[in-house]
Design a protein around this motif. Structure first.
Motif, PDB file in Angstrom:
ATOM      1  N   ASN A   1       8.697   0.182  -5.922  1.00 26.08           N
ATOM      2  CA  ASN A   1       7.999   0.895  -4.838  1.00 26.08           C
ATOM      3  C   ASN A   1       8.926   1.881  -4.125  1.00 26.08           C
ATOM      4  O   ASN A   1       8.905   1.991  -2.894  1.00 26.08           O
ATOM      5  CB  ASN A   1       7.424  -0.096  -3.820  1.00 26.08           C
TER       6      ASN A   1
ATOM      7  N   GLN B   1      -3.273   1.996   4.791  1.00 25.93           N
ATOM      8  CA  GLN B   1      -2.077   2.653   5.311  1.00 25.93           C
ATOM      9  C   GLN B   1      -0.901   2.446   4.369  1.00 25.93           C
ATOM     10  O   GLN B   1      -0.790   1.413   3.716  1.00 25.93           O
ATOM     11  CB  GLN B   1      -1.722   2.085   6.690  1.00 25.93           C
ATOM     12  N   VAL B   2      -0.066   3.446   4.315  1.00 25.94           N
ATOM     13  CA  VAL B   2       1.171   3.368   3.550  1.00 25.94           C
ATOM     14  C   VAL B   2       2.322   3.549   4.525  1.00 25.94           C
ATOM     15  O   VAL B   2       2.322   4.482   5.327  1.00 25.94           O
ATOM     16  CB  VAL B   2       1.230   4.459   2.466  1.00 25.94           C
TER      17      VAL B   2
ATOM     18  N   ARG C   1      -2.592   9.733  -1.833  1.00 29.23           N
ATOM     19  CA  ARG C   1      -3.373   9.051  -2.856  1.00 29.23           C
ATOM     20  C   ARG C   1      -3.772  10.060  -3.925  1.00 29.23           C
ATOM     21  O   ARG C   1      -4.237  11.161  -3.613  1.00 29.23           O
ATOM     22  CB  ARG C   1      -4.620   8.443  -2.223  1.00 29.23           C
TER      23      ARG C   1
ATOM     24  N   GLY D   1       2.532  -1.342   1.668  1.00 23.23           N
ATOM     25  CA  GLY D   1       1.208  -1.292   2.252  1.00 23.23           C
ATOM     26  C   GLY D   1       0.082  -1.064   1.273  1.00 23.23           C
ATOM     27  O   GLY D   1      -1.025  -1.505   1.505  1.00 23.23           O
ATOM     28  N   ARG D   2       0.325  -0.345   0.210  1.00 23.35           N
ATOM     29  CA  ARG D   2      -0.687  -0.072  -0.797  1.00 23.35           C
ATOM     30  C   ARG D   2      -0.039  -0.054  -2.166  1.00 23.35           C
ATOM     31  O   ARG D   2       1.165  -0.167  -2.298  1.00 23.35           O
ATOM     32  CB  ARG D   2      -1.390   1.279  -0.528  1.00 23.35           C
ATOM     33  N   THR D   3      -0.855   0.085  -3.196  1.00 23.99           N
ATOM     34  CA  THR D   3      -0.325   0.147  -4.554  1.00 23.99           C
ATOM     35  C   THR D   3       0.432   1.451  -4.743  1.00 23.99           C
ATOM     36  O   THR D   3      -0.168   2.526  -4.820  1.00 23.99           O
ATOM     37  CB  THR D   3      -1.451   0.028  -5.587  1.00 23.99           C
TER      38      THR D   3
ATOM     39  N   ASN E   1      -0.385   4.334  -7.189  1.00 23.63           N
ATOM     40  CA  ASN E   1      -1.584   5.150  -6.978  1.00 23.63           C
ATOM     41  C   ASN E   1      -1.303   6.417  -6.182  1.00 23.63           C
ATOM     42  O   ASN E   1      -2.230   7.199  -5.929  1.00 23.63           O
ATOM     43  CB  ASN E   1      -2.652   4.347  -6.229  1.00 23.63           C
ATOM     44  N   TYR E   2      -0.046   6.600  -5.785  1.00 26.15           N
ATOM     45  CA  TYR E   2       0.286   7.680  -4.866  1.00 26.15           C
ATOM     46  C   TYR E   2       1.256   8.677  -5.475  1.00 26.15           C
ATOM     47  O   TYR E   2       2.286   8.300  -6.041  1.00 26.15           O
ATOM     48  CB  TYR E   2       0.895   7.110  -3.582  1.00 26.15           C
TER      49      TYR E   2
END
Length: 124
Positions: A77, A1-2, A100, A26-28, A31-32
């Protein structure tokens, strides 16, 4: 989840500027691919612009091209939407989105992650 949290909205006079920020967690983040959408009262949600995961490429709706600029800081971020020469028709709730990405492309649709939105009101 982001998780996405927008900030920076507010009331501005026509011709003015605002910068929206969107903090992701929540995520790298790198990568998004990221996007911005908006929804005005009584209207459908519309794509404003997007940026690739690297930040190398951006794409904008014709209605904002030349006035809005999207950028990102992967170390923080955060993605930004700089809005200049604002018009009353830019009044809307603005949403930050994430998708993603395995290639360095801009998406105009299909974003699965959305922030809660931030209100931008442009007075004439």
């Amino acid at each position: 989840q982001v998780q996405l949290v927008e900030s920076g909205g507010g009331l501005v006079q026509a011709g003015g500027s605002l910068r929206l920020s969107c903090a992701a967690s929540g995520r790298t983040f790198s990568n998004y691919a990221m996007g911005w959408f908006r929804q005005a009262p009584g209207r459908e949600r519309e794509f404003v612009g997007g940026i690739t995961w690297s930040g190398a490429r951006t794409y904008y709706a014709d209605s904002v091209k030349g006035r809005f600029t999207i950028s990102r800081d992967n170390a923080k971020n955060t993605v930004y939407l700089q809005m200049n020469s604002l018009k009353p028709e830019d009044t809307a709730v603005y949403y930050c989105t994430a998708k993603r990405a395995v290639t360095d492309v801009v998406f105009t649709t299909g974003y699965p992650y959305w922030g809660q939105g931030t209100q931008v009101t442009v007075s004439s």
